[in-house]
Design an enzyme around this catalytic site. Sequence first.
Site, mmCIF file in Angstrom:
data_model
loop_
_atom_site.group_PDB
_atom_site.id
_atom_site.type_symbol
_atom_site.label_atom_id
_atom_site.label_comp_id
_atom_site.label_asym_id
_atom_site.label_seq_id
_atom_site.Cartn_x
_atom_site.Cartn_y
_atom_site.Cartn_z
ATOM 1 C CE LYS A 34 -0.370 -0.354 5.051
ATOM 2 N NZ LYS A 34 -1.263 -0.717 6.160
ATOM 3 N NE ARG A 131 -6.909 0.878 12.463
ATOM 4 C CZ ARG A 131 -5.788 0.721 11.785
ATOM 5 N NH1 ARG A 131 -4.903 1.696 11.722
ATOM 6 N NH2 ARG A 131 -5.525 -0.400 11.152
ATOM 7 C CE1 TYR A 252 14.083 30.496 4.660
ATOM 8 C CE2 TYR A 252 14.539 28.179 4.219
ATOM 9 C CZ TYR A 252 14.179 29.442 3.773
ATOM 10 O OH TYR A 252 13.907 29.630 2.451
HETATM 11 C C1 LIG Z 1 -0.458 -1.779 6.841
HETATM 12 C C2 LIG Z 1 -1.031 -3.047 7.365
HETATM 13 C C3 LIG Z 1 -0.214 -4.170 7.578
HETATM 14 C C4 LIG Z 1 1.297 -4.108 7.471
HETATM 15 O O1 LIG Z 1 1.813 -3.638 8.700
HETATM 16 P P1 LIG Z 1 3.384 -3.593 8.978
HETATM 17 O O2 LIG Z 1 3.492 -3.161 10.388
HETATM 18 O O3 LIG Z 1 3.957 -2.603 8.026
HETATM 19 O O4 LIG Z 1 3.887 -4.972 8.739
HETATM 20 C C5 LIG Z 1 -0.817 -5.354 7.951
HETATM 21 N N1 LIG Z 1 -2.164 -5.431 8.126
HETATM 22 C C6 LIG Z 1 -2.979 -4.367 7.951
HETATM 23 C C7 LIG Z 1 -4.435 -4.512 8.173
HETATM 24 C C8 LIG Z 1 -2.435 -3.140 7.584
HETATM 25 O O5 LIG Z 1 -3.242 -2.075 7.427
#
Ligand SMILES: *Cc1c(COP(=O)(O)O)cnc(C)c1O
Length: 358
Positions: A34, A131, A252
Amino acid sequence: MTRPAQALIDLDALRHNYLLARNLHGGRALAVIKANAYGHGAVRCAQALHGIADGFAVAFAAEAFELRAAGIEEPILILEGCFDSDELIESARLGIWTAVHQKSQIDAIEKTPLPAGSVHAWLKVDSGMNRAGFELYEVAAAHGRLSACTSVADITLMTHFAQSDEPETFATQKQIDAFDAATADLPGPRSLSNSGGILAWPLSRRDWARVGILLYGADPMPEQTHHLVPVMTLQSEVFAVKMLEPGESLGYGATFTAKVHMRIGLIAMGYADGYPRCAPTGTPIAVDGFVTRTIGRVSMDMLTVDLTDLPQAGVGSKVECWGRQIDINTVAKLAGTISYELLCNVKRVPIVYSTTSI
Ligand SMILES: *Cc1c(COP(=O)(O)O)cnc(C)c1O
């Protein structure tokens, strides 16, 4: 000369990390790509894992469609599931698997005209993160409704951990136990582990792992040794050298004032490229293989480093912001964030792929 900033992606390291994570977990593993593969380029990463990975996972439907359009044929799971009937129809047509984490998504599967056996559902259980996901007492009913749909080919049971990278807390074990109790009577494969689960929670290892940050070699538990190889090297070069006299301030906000004579290198890398603006003076950075420190504010297009003790370094010297020498976790911590955010934020710099053997 073109601007030397780039994100160098080592695809051999990606394959190495995937296999390491899958072997540790056992069973099969979805490579989570993702957010453009955490900034590494989703299509190229998927191509590099072709013939190796059991499947892929993305956050939402458009990310999955993009992979299919690029010719990726492995299973792809949408972790947030579909938002509407159109996405469901297209996912079913393309053989894309979908998470189901709330009632409205079951309503949609029931109401949408979908071919028999075209939906591969991953039923998401909220085992304590509070969540997304069905409450423990709702899981059996949700499973029953999905099973009754002729469009649903199979159901995988999944949950997600809130604190898997904190092995000292009991929270993950509580989640595992809650998930097991709520699903004891339900058939189908299971998927519990993200990266932290794979590393720290052997009891969470089931049929499918969901491997995210481990793929990219950014260890979520850097105090242990896991033989991961960082996939991304965020690199650039020194493009100018300046002298600072005692009492002169830099950049800055004039946040840094020299106490002694200093030699400063200007680096073509800034927060518009994804280097965190919050990284304070003293953040480690490598120049020609030597670790030195950033000084002053990170600006949009450049940052400044201390070359006082590196007299041989000058214009053209190679700079590593993070990679195999500079642990991205160190930079993230100093900037008040995590490696995930730094990687996802990399932008504007060209992404260059290599397959240097590791
Ligand atoms: C992003 C995600 C993962 C991957 O998590 P990592 O900590 O990067 O291994 C696994 N499961 C779900 C539902 C996620 O949203």
